[in-house]
Design a protein around this motif. Structure first.
Motif, PDB file in Angstrom:
ATOM      1  N   GLY A  13       0.706   6.820   1.869  1.00 21.71           N
ATOM      2  CA  GLY A  13       2.095   6.510   2.166  1.00 21.71           C
ATOM      3  C   GLY A  13       2.735   5.690   1.063  1.00 21.71           C
ATOM      4  N   ALA A  14       2.017   4.666   0.584  1.00 18.58           N
ATOM      5  CA  ALA A  14       2.545   3.826  -0.488  1.00 18.58           C
ATOM      6  C   ALA A  14       2.829   4.646  -1.739  1.00 18.58           C
ATOM      7  CB  ALA A  14       1.555   2.705  -0.801  1.00 18.58           C
ATOM      8  N   ALA A  15       1.931   5.573  -2.064  1.00 17.25           N
ATOM      9  CA  ALA A  15       2.126   6.405  -3.246  1.00 17.25           C
ATOM     10  C   ALA A  15       3.328   7.328  -3.086  1.00 17.25           C
ATOM     11  CB  ALA A  15       0.864   7.215  -3.524  1.00 17.25           C
ATOM     12  N   ARG A  16       3.478   7.910  -1.894  1.00 16.85           N
ATOM     13  CA  ARG A  16       4.648   8.753  -1.645  1.00 16.85           C
ATOM     14  C   ARG A  16       5.933   7.938  -1.796  1.00 16.85           C
ATOM     15  NH1 ARG A  16       3.718  13.776  -2.608  1.00 16.85           N
ATOM     16  NH2 ARG A  16       2.029  14.727  -1.410  1.00 16.85           N
ATOM     17  N   GLY A  17       5.930   6.727  -1.247  1.00 22.08           N
ATOM     18  CA  GLY A  17       7.106   5.878  -1.373  1.00 22.08           C
ATOM     19  C   GLY A  17       7.372   5.470  -2.807  1.00 22.08           C
TER      20      GLY A  17
ATOM     21  N   LEU B  20       9.449  -0.887  -5.268  1.00 22.04           N
ATOM     22  CA  LEU B  20       8.366  -0.283  -6.033  1.00 22.04           C
ATOM     23  C   LEU B  20       7.256  -1.295  -6.310  1.00 22.04           C
ATOM     24  CD1 LEU B  20       7.151   2.103  -7.510  1.00 22.04           C
ATOM     25  CD2 LEU B  20       8.559   1.522  -9.501  1.00 22.04           C
ATOM     26  N   GLN B  21       7.617  -2.501  -6.716  1.00 19.38           N
ATOM     27  CA  GLN B  21       6.578  -3.486  -7.009  1.00 19.38           C
ATOM     28  C   GLN B  21       5.861  -3.933  -5.735  1.00 19.38           C
ATOM     29  OE1 GLN B  21       6.518  -6.920  -6.208  1.00 19.38           O
ATOM     30  NE2 GLN B  21       8.497  -6.939  -5.159  1.00 19.38           N
ATOM     31  N   ARG B  22       6.544  -3.927  -4.592  1.00 24.10           N
ATOM     32  CA  ARG B  22       5.871  -4.264  -3.331  1.00 24.10           C
ATOM     33  C   ARG B  22       4.858  -3.183  -2.971  1.00 24.10           C
ATOM     34  NH1 ARG B  22       7.292  -2.612   1.621  1.00 24.10           N
ATOM     35  NH2 ARG B  22       9.457  -2.209   1.022  1.00 24.10           N
ATOM     36  N   LEU B  23       5.250  -1.930  -3.113  1.00 22.83           N
ATOM     37  CA  LEU B  23       4.323  -0.831  -2.842  1.00 22.83           C
ATOM     38  C   LEU B  23       3.132  -0.875  -3.797  1.00 22.83           C
ATOM     39  CD1 LEU B  23       6.964   1.994  -2.320  1.00 22.83           C
ATOM     40  CD2 LEU B  23       5.604   0.902  -0.542  1.00 22.83           C
ATOM     41  N   TRP B  24       3.400  -1.216  -5.065  1.00 23.59           N
ATOM     42  CA  TRP B  24       2.340  -1.334  -6.072  1.00 23.59           C
ATOM     43  C   TRP B  24       1.340  -2.426  -5.677  1.00 23.59           C
ATOM     44  CZ3 TRP B  24       2.232  -5.238 -10.259  1.00 23.59           C
ATOM     45  CH2 TRP B  24       1.267  -4.956 -11.230  1.00 23.59           C
ATOM     46  N   ARG B  25       1.849  -3.571  -5.247  1.00 24.62           N
ATOM     47  CA  ARG B  25       0.960  -4.652  -4.796  1.00 24.62           C
ATOM     48  C   ARG B  25       0.166  -4.233  -3.575  1.00 24.62           C
ATOM     49  NH1 ARG B  25       3.400  -8.454  -2.600  1.00 24.62           N
ATOM     50  NH2 ARG B  25       5.614  -7.946  -2.830  1.00 24.62           N
ATOM     51  N   ASP B  26       0.846  -3.598  -2.642  1.00 30.94           N
ATOM     52  CA  ASP B  26       0.182  -3.217  -1.396  1.00 30.94           C
ATOM     53  C   ASP B  26      -0.927  -2.195  -1.628  1.00 30.94           C
ATOM     54  OD1 ASP B  26       1.714  -4.919   0.098  1.00 30.94           O
ATOM     55  OD2 ASP B  26       2.938  -3.380   1.066  1.00 30.94           O
ATOM     56  N   ILE B  27      -0.672  -1.202  -2.473  1.00 33.51           N
ATOM     57  CA  ILE B  27      -1.678  -0.158  -2.668  1.00 33.51           C
ATOM     58  C   ILE B  27      -2.906  -0.719  -3.377  1.00 33.51           C
ATOM     59  CG2 ILE B  27      -0.869   0.772  -4.880  1.00 33.51           C
ATOM     60  CD1 ILE B  27      -1.403   3.572  -3.747  1.00 33.51           C
ATOM     61  N   HIS B  28      -2.709  -1.705  -4.249  1.00 32.31           N
ATOM     62  CA  HIS B  28      -3.866  -2.300  -4.911  1.00 32.31           C
ATOM     63  C   HIS B  28      -4.688  -3.151  -3.947  1.00 32.31           C
ATOM     64  CE1 HIS B  28      -4.085  -1.306  -9.191  1.00 32.31           C
ATOM     65  NE2 HIS B  28      -2.804  -1.021  -9.072  1.00 32.31           N
ATOM     66  N   THR B  29      -4.040  -3.873  -3.065  1.00 28.49           N
ATOM     67  CA  THR B  29      -4.793  -4.656  -2.086  1.00 28.49           C
ATOM     68  C   THR B  29      -5.534  -3.732  -1.135  1.00 28.49           C
ATOM     69  OG1 THR B  29      -3.274  -6.538  -2.236  1.00 28.49           O
ATOM     70  CG2 THR B  29      -4.605  -6.368  -0.241  1.00 28.49           C
ATOM     71  N   ALA B  30      -4.875  -2.670  -0.673  1.00 26.95           N
ATOM     72  CA  ALA B  30      -5.550  -1.708   0.202  1.00 26.95           C
ATOM     73  C   ALA B  30      -6.717  -1.054  -0.513  1.00 26.95           C
ATOM     74  CB  ALA B  30      -4.562  -0.650   0.684  1.00 26.95           C
ATOM     75  N   GLY B  31      -6.516  -0.696  -1.775  1.00 27.14           N
ATOM     76  CA  GLY B  31      -7.554  -0.013  -2.537  1.00 27.14           C
ATOM     77  C   GLY B  31      -8.750  -0.875  -2.874  1.00 27.14           C
ATOM     78  N   SER B  32      -8.623  -2.197  -2.690  1.00 25.32           N
ATOM     79  CA  SER B  32      -9.752  -3.093  -2.953  1.00 25.32           C
ATOM     80  C   SER B  32     -10.720  -3.154  -1.777  1.00 25.32           C
ATOM     81  CB  SER B  32      -9.237  -4.501  -3.266  1.00 25.32           C
ATOM     82  OG  SER B  32      -8.692  -5.125  -2.099  1.00 25.32           O
ATOM     83  N   HIS B  33     -10.385  -2.493  -0.660  1.00 23.86           N
ATOM     84  CA  HIS B  33     -11.263  -2.524   0.506  1.00 23.86           C
ATOM     85  C   HIS B  33     -12.637  -1.964   0.140  1.00 23.86           C
ATOM     86  CE1 HIS B  33     -12.715  -1.906   4.617  1.00 23.86           C
ATOM     87  NE2 HIS B  33     -11.732  -2.693   5.007  1.00 23.86           N
ATOM     88  N   ALA B  34     -13.674  -2.611   0.652  1.00 22.18           N
ATOM     89  CA  ALA B  34     -15.044  -2.253   0.274  1.00 22.18           C
ATOM     90  C   ALA B  34     -15.363  -0.787   0.554  1.00 22.18           C
ATOM     91  CB  ALA B  34     -16.034  -3.156   0.998  1.00 22.18           C
TER      92      ALA B  34
END
Length: 377
Positions: free
Chosen positions: A240-244, A343-357
């Motif tokens: 979703g973040a990437a689509r946004g 855009l920068q909020r989505l960028w921050r969010d996707i990186h935090t989500a992507g850090s999940h183990a």
């Protein structure tokens, strides 16, 4: 099974996304989900999505949840994360004994459950149940939940074992520790309990979630173990973040390209490369996730090989999505890096989500290789 897209959650996803996008800045500042957004999610059926139809729930599909999460995540990935976690915790709670299920949903099927599934607590057997103590970090929606699902270690005669416990939110303390740079609005604070009594009916062995040979049936009567679905669900807010991000980037960049000359233009060539590569990677990631949704929604049984492939594909999809959004962010100019930019909020969010183990490619690749080439667990 219903036709995909007919659930209230899918039907109301766009209006929830709009509200969540409007409240995102406020929710980030508060570091907790906006109450009106949570109410909208619950009203649309996020909490009851995986409650069995026999208990008055939706008995929803993973494909439907994916549809809704991607729409919502395009505006607010944190809200999409809260939605998929709520659905995952509900599906997990389906493993309670029947008496526990009746108690959990006695007040209705829209009970919002938060959860800490890592065994950070300890439990001791007492008459009629368990005494539970511990502290669980990163529990999303912890300040908005009605019940909280917690994993703890029990000392047994044949060695320690892990069990899952459901406790009312009123029996837990929430310590406001969530300070990540992204996914701020998930409110993933620390939950603590001290010698809370949990009846036997509100607990079950954690092995019920991970058993791959004969797992208990889910809300639709099919056996789908947790490892087959949790990584998939965590990848959905990223999609979703990437689509946004792609949509916002198009808005920013489209205006810059208006009136460019028709002859070869190095500026246009640069943006064309960014746009084509990133959009292709996002499409590829979605195709992988759609395949997983089809498998876990329709397969008569989910095998060990299915689990390993699902986890591999989710981790690979996460890499594709991160790469795509990084490229978009790098070509967004100062406008994209503005503190007020979505855009920068989505960028921050996707990186935090992507850090999940669970979304790291290395462990997923190793497990896939062991399963396919070495035929080991």
């Amino acid at each position: 099974m219903r036709t995909t897209g007919t659930s209230p959650l899918v039907q109301q996803a766009h209006s929830i996304a709009e509200l969540a996008g409007q409240r995102a800045e406020k929710a980030e500042a508060a570091r907790t989900p906006d109450p009106d957004v949570v109410d909208a999610l619950v009203a649309a059926g996020a909490a009851r999505h995986f409650v069995p139809i026999s208990l008055g729930g939706s008995g929803g599909t993973f494909a439907e949840l994916k549809q809704a999460a991607v729409v919502i995540g395009a505006r607010c990935p944190a809200t999409a994360w809260c939605a998929v976690v709520a659905a995952l915790m509900t599906r997990t709670a389906n493993h309670l004994p029947p008496a526990g299920q009746r108690k959990l949903w006695a007040g209705g099927q829209d009970t919002l459950i938060a959860g800490g599934v890592m065994p950070r607590g300890v439990a001791a057997a007492v008459e009629g149940g368990w005494s539970l103590s511990g502290s669980w970090p990163a529990v999303s929606s912890s300040e908005r939940a009605d019940w909280i699902l917690l994993s703890a270690t029990v000392r047994a005669t044949d060695g320690p074992e892990q069990r899952i416990f459901l406790v009312p939110a009123t029996d837990a303390r929430v310590d406001r520790t969530w300070d990540a740079v992204g996914m701020q609005a998930t409110g993933s604070h620390t939950v603590a309990v001290e010698q809370v009594f949990v009846p036997d009916t509100m607990a079950f062995p954690a092995s019920a979630l991970t058993e791959l040979e004969t797992p208990p049936a889910g809300p639709d009567g099919r056996a789908v173990p947790l490892p087959a679905v949790n990584t998939f669900l965590f990848a959905l807010p990223m999609l979703g973040a990437a689509r946004g991000a792609l949509r916002y980037w198009k808005e920013l960049t489209g205006a810059r390209l208006q009136g460019r000359p028709g002859a070869y233009d190095p500026v246009l060539a640069h943006y064309a490369d960014v746009f084509a590569r990133s959009s292709s990677e996002i499409d590829a990631a979605e195709l992988l996730l759609d395949r997983i949704a089809h498998v876990i929604d329709t397969a008569s049984a989910v095998t060990r090989a299915d689990v390993a492939r699902n986890q591999r594909d989710c981790a690979f999809a996460a890499e594709l999505l991160l790469r795509a959004v990084d490229r978009l962010m790098g070509a967004s100019g100062t406008s994209g890096h503005s503190t007020g930019s979505a855009l920068q909020r989505l960028w921050r969010d996707i990186h935090t989500a992507g850090s999940h183990a669970t979304l790291q490619f290395g462990p997923a690749a190793a497990q896939y290789t062991r399963t396919e080439l070495m035929h080991t667990n």
